[in-house]
Design a protein around this motif. Structure first.
Motif, PDB file in Angstrom:
ATOM      1  N   UNK A   1     111.007  83.850  -8.710  1.00  0.00           N
ATOM      2  CA  UNK A   1     110.864  83.301  -7.387  1.00  0.00           C
ATOM      3  C   UNK A   1     110.361  84.226  -6.310  1.00  0.00           C
ATOM      4  N   UNK A   2     109.064  83.983  -6.278  1.00  0.00           N
ATOM      5  CA  UNK A   2     108.300  84.989  -5.297  1.00  0.00           C
ATOM      6  C   UNK A   2     108.897  84.820  -3.885  1.00  0.00           C
ATOM      7  N   UNK A   3     109.085  85.840  -3.253  1.00  0.00           N
ATOM      8  CA  UNK A   3     109.608  85.796  -1.614  1.00  0.00           C
ATOM      9  C   UNK A   3     108.826  87.021  -1.001  1.00  0.00           C
ATOM     10  N   UNK A   4     108.131  86.372   0.212  1.00  0.00           N
ATOM     11  CA  UNK A   4     107.509  87.634   0.551  1.00  0.00           C
ATOM     12  C   UNK A   4     108.390  87.895   2.024  1.00  0.00           C
ATOM     13  N   UNK A   5     108.387  89.292   2.144  1.00  0.00           N
ATOM     14  CA  UNK A   5     109.123  89.931   3.165  1.00  0.00           C
ATOM     15  C   UNK A   5     108.195  89.827   4.511  1.00  0.00           C
ATOM     16  N   UNK A   6     108.985  89.504   5.617  1.00  0.00           N
ATOM     17  CA  UNK A   6     108.240  89.467   6.736  1.00  0.00           C
ATOM     18  C   UNK A   6     107.924  90.421   7.443  1.00  0.00           C
ATOM     19  N   UNK A   7     106.919  90.630   8.167  1.00  0.00           N
ATOM     20  CA  UNK A   7     106.094  91.596   8.870  1.00  0.00           C
ATOM     21  C   UNK A   7     107.004  92.499   9.650  1.00  0.00           C
ATOM     22  N   UNK A   8     108.344  91.673  10.068  1.00  0.00           N
ATOM     23  CA  UNK A   8     109.370  92.214  11.045  1.00  0.00           C
ATOM     24  C   UNK A   8     110.227  93.114   9.964  1.00  0.00           C
ATOM     25  N   UNK A   9     110.378  92.773   8.739  1.00  0.00           N
ATOM     26  CA  UNK A   9     111.269  93.665   8.013  1.00  0.00           C
ATOM     27  C   UNK A   9     110.365  94.805   7.237  1.00  0.00           C
ATOM     28  N   UNK A  10     109.127  94.435   7.137  1.00  0.00           N
ATOM     29  CA  UNK A  10     108.344  95.557   6.487  1.00  0.00           C
ATOM     30  C   UNK A  10     107.971  96.626   7.511  1.00  0.00           C
ATOM     31  N   UNK A 272     124.683  88.463   3.582  1.00  0.00           N
ATOM     32  CA  UNK A 272     123.378  87.852   4.016  1.00  0.00           C
ATOM     33  C   UNK A 272     123.558  87.231   5.473  1.00  0.00           C
ATOM     34  N   UNK A 273     124.657  86.804   5.968  1.00  0.00           N
ATOM     35  CA  UNK A 273     124.651  86.228   7.040  1.00  0.00           C
ATOM     36  C   UNK A 273     124.914  87.280   8.334  1.00  0.00           C
ATOM     37  N   UNK A 274     125.063  88.487   7.727  1.00  0.00           N
ATOM     38  CA  UNK A 274     125.435  89.599   9.005  1.00  0.00           C
ATOM     39  C   UNK A 274     124.263  90.665   9.137  1.00  0.00           C
ATOM     40  N   UNK A 275     123.465  90.916   7.895  1.00  0.00           N
ATOM     41  CA  UNK A 275     122.261  91.593   8.055  1.00  0.00           C
ATOM     42  C   UNK A 275     121.420  91.502   9.215  1.00  0.00           C
ATOM     43  N   UNK A 276     120.787  90.210   9.247  1.00  0.00           N
ATOM     44  CA  UNK A 276     119.878  89.767  10.278  1.00  0.00           C
ATOM     45  C   UNK A 276     120.415  90.290  11.825  1.00  0.00           C
ATOM     46  N   UNK A 277     121.889  90.301  12.122  1.00  0.00           N
ATOM     47  CA  UNK A 277     122.399  90.494  13.416  1.00  0.00           C
ATOM     48  C   UNK A 277     122.323  92.079  13.889  1.00  0.00           C
ATOM     49  N   UNK A 278     122.220  92.989  12.701  1.00  0.00           N
ATOM     50  CA  UNK A 278     122.053  94.235  13.371  1.00  0.00           C
ATOM     51  C   UNK A 278     121.106  95.155  12.506  1.00  0.00           C
ATOM     52  N   UNK A 279     120.302  94.499  11.816  1.00  0.00           N
ATOM     53  CA  UNK A 279     119.070  94.929  11.291  1.00  0.00           C
ATOM     54  C   UNK A 279     117.754  94.365  11.348  1.00  0.00           C
ATOM     55  N   UNK A 280     116.738  94.741  11.097  1.00  0.00           N
ATOM     56  CA  UNK A 280     115.696  94.073  11.167  1.00  0.00           C
ATOM     57  C   UNK A 280     115.069  93.335   9.758  1.00  0.00           C
ATOM     58  N   UNK A 281     116.046  93.002   8.951  1.00  0.00           N
ATOM     59  CA  UNK A 281     116.109  92.438   7.749  1.00  0.00           C
ATOM     60  C   UNK A 281     116.219  90.822   8.028  1.00  0.00           C
ATOM     61  N   UNK A 282     115.352  89.936   7.924  1.00  0.00           N
ATOM     62  CA  UNK A 282     115.483  88.581   8.185  1.00  0.00           C
ATOM     63  C   UNK A 282     116.269  87.910   7.150  1.00  0.00           C
ATOM     64  N   UNK A 283     116.517  86.630   7.520  1.00  0.00           N
ATOM     65  CA  UNK A 283     117.732  86.095   6.736  1.00  0.00           C
ATOM     66  C   UNK A 283     117.129  85.583   5.258  1.00  0.00           C
ATOM     67  N   UNK A 284     115.696  85.273   5.136  1.00  0.00           N
ATOM     68  CA  UNK A 284     114.941  85.229   3.744  1.00  0.00           C
ATOM     69  C   UNK A 284     115.027  86.265   2.914  1.00  0.00           C
ATOM     70  N   UNK A 285     114.989  87.376   3.416  1.00  0.00           N
ATOM     71  CA  UNK A 285     114.941  88.787   2.876  1.00  0.00           C
ATOM     72  C   UNK A 285     116.216  89.134   2.345  1.00  0.00           C
ATOM     73  N   UNK A 286     117.221  88.860   3.230  1.00  0.00           N
ATOM     74  CA  UNK A 286     118.381  89.265   3.002  1.00  0.00           C
ATOM     75  C   UNK A 286     118.901  88.542   1.750  1.00  0.00           C
ATOM     76  N   UNK A 287     118.534  87.255   1.559  1.00  0.00           N
ATOM     77  CA  UNK A 287     118.966  86.609   0.322  1.00  0.00           C
ATOM     78  C   UNK A 287     118.440  86.866  -0.845  1.00  0.00           C
ATOM     79  N   UNK A 288     117.262  87.693  -0.911  1.00  0.00           N
ATOM     80  CA  UNK A 288     116.363  88.018  -1.853  1.00  0.00           C
ATOM     81  C   UNK A 288     116.702  89.624  -2.533  1.00  0.00           C
TER      82      UNK A 288
END
Length: 331
Positions: A1-10, A272-288
């Protein structure tokens, strides 16, 4: 399943010093377990500042805060964003930080120069495909042996990155002098390789996923195999003096972190729930992304493996006994 990392995470501009930063079971030797008896009273310090990188490795610090594990111990923990474990050393020496994230290669390097550091808890251990060598999809490089004469990007020279790549070069019949290592922050590696500045890069998450999805990069090697399989990557450090002066505070921190590490190990959704709270990794990326492991105990045998590899590749001038840098628990 292809997932694109958001510009924010990039744009995640932080992982240049991953000591980077996962865990697993260690082989039953010489293990220091975090104390089990609760004790929120009588702490030498009730508020401490703890340095951490905004990456997946120290997620248990934020889980422990969110779940009230520190509060249960009578401890208030104030996370402080740092740029790297090695960079945080002066901060714990000056007292600006009480405890900080560190990568084990930097730790042993510092100890070899006489620094009085203690590892107080484990944090992150490598797992399959968490630290890979990537190349462009149309690259003629197919195996590690094909790297001879090529330029390989790493986030830091003479650290976990070059140590991991060198171990794979040896397995392929090469040495570290058969390639040219060059430094580049993780967020910049993909574009640098794509533009021809280098041939390959030693990359970790979330940048493995980012470069595979956005640029079509492919992996030619998982560097955490063979002698580096399940390698201990990062932990929590304090100065020897601080650990001696604050045994009850240290024990409280160890108990809370061990509890959070166990939770992280048992339920990826907590991470996965915690990563977006203190990093620039969004929820979609955290799950991938592929994650390492989160050990609840400090295993001297696992740490010794790092020190022995460093001695083999002449990162340190003489052997270091890993047990000597592990802080004993106050009970």
């Amino acid at each position: 399943m292809t997932r694109k990392l958001s510009r924010r995470a990039l744009a995640l501009g932080l992982a240049a010093s991953l000591g980077l930063a996962g865990c697993g079971s260690g082989g039953g030797t010489s293990e220091t377990t975090a104390p089990t008896a609760p004790g929120g009273n009588g702490l030498e310090k009730t508020t401490i500042k703890v340095g951490a990188l905004p990456i997946p490795d120290p997620v248990s610090l934020y889980i422990a805060n969110a779940k009230g594990f520190f509060k249960e111990e009578g401890l208030t923990v104030e996370p402080v964003t740092i740029t790297g474990g090695a960079a945080a050393l002066p901060q714990i020496e000056s007292g600006a930080l009480d405890i900080s994230q560190t990568n084990y290669v930097s730790t042993f390097l510092a100890v070899s120069t006489g620094k009085k550091i203690k590892i107080v808890a484990d944090m992150y251990q490598a797992a399959p495909n968490t630290f890979n060598i990537l190349v462009p999809k149309d690259s003629p490089i197919k195996t590690v042996a094909d790297l001879k004469g090529k330029t390989v990007l790493v986030n830091n020279l003479r650290n976990i990155a070059t140590l991991a790549v060198t171990s794979q070069l040896k397995a392929a019949g090469l040495t570290e002098t058969d390639v040219k290592f060059a430094e580049k922050p993780f967020p910049e590696m993909g574009n640098a390789i794509k533009s021809g500045q280098a041939d390959a890069g030693w990359i970790t998450e979330p940048f493995i996923t980012a470069n595979q999805n956005a640029l079509g990069f492919r992996s030619i090697a998982d560097t955490m195999t063979g002698p580096t399989a399940d390698l201990s990557i990062a932990g929590w450090m304090a100065t020897e003096g601080w650990a001696k002066e604050n045994p009850k505070t240290l024990a409280a921190f160890q108990r809370a972190i061990a509890k959070a590490q166990a939770l992280a190990s048992g339920d990826r959704k907590e991470i996965e729930a915690m990563l977006p709270t203190y990093t620039k990794i969004d929820a979609k990326t955290a799950s991938a992304i592929t994650l390492g492991a989160y050990p609840s105990t400090l295993d001297a045998a696992r740490l010794q493996k790092v020190a022995d590899l460093m001695l083999e590749y002449k990162y340190i001038p003489q052997a270091i006994d890993a047990k000597s840098i592990i802080a004993t628990s106050a009970g």
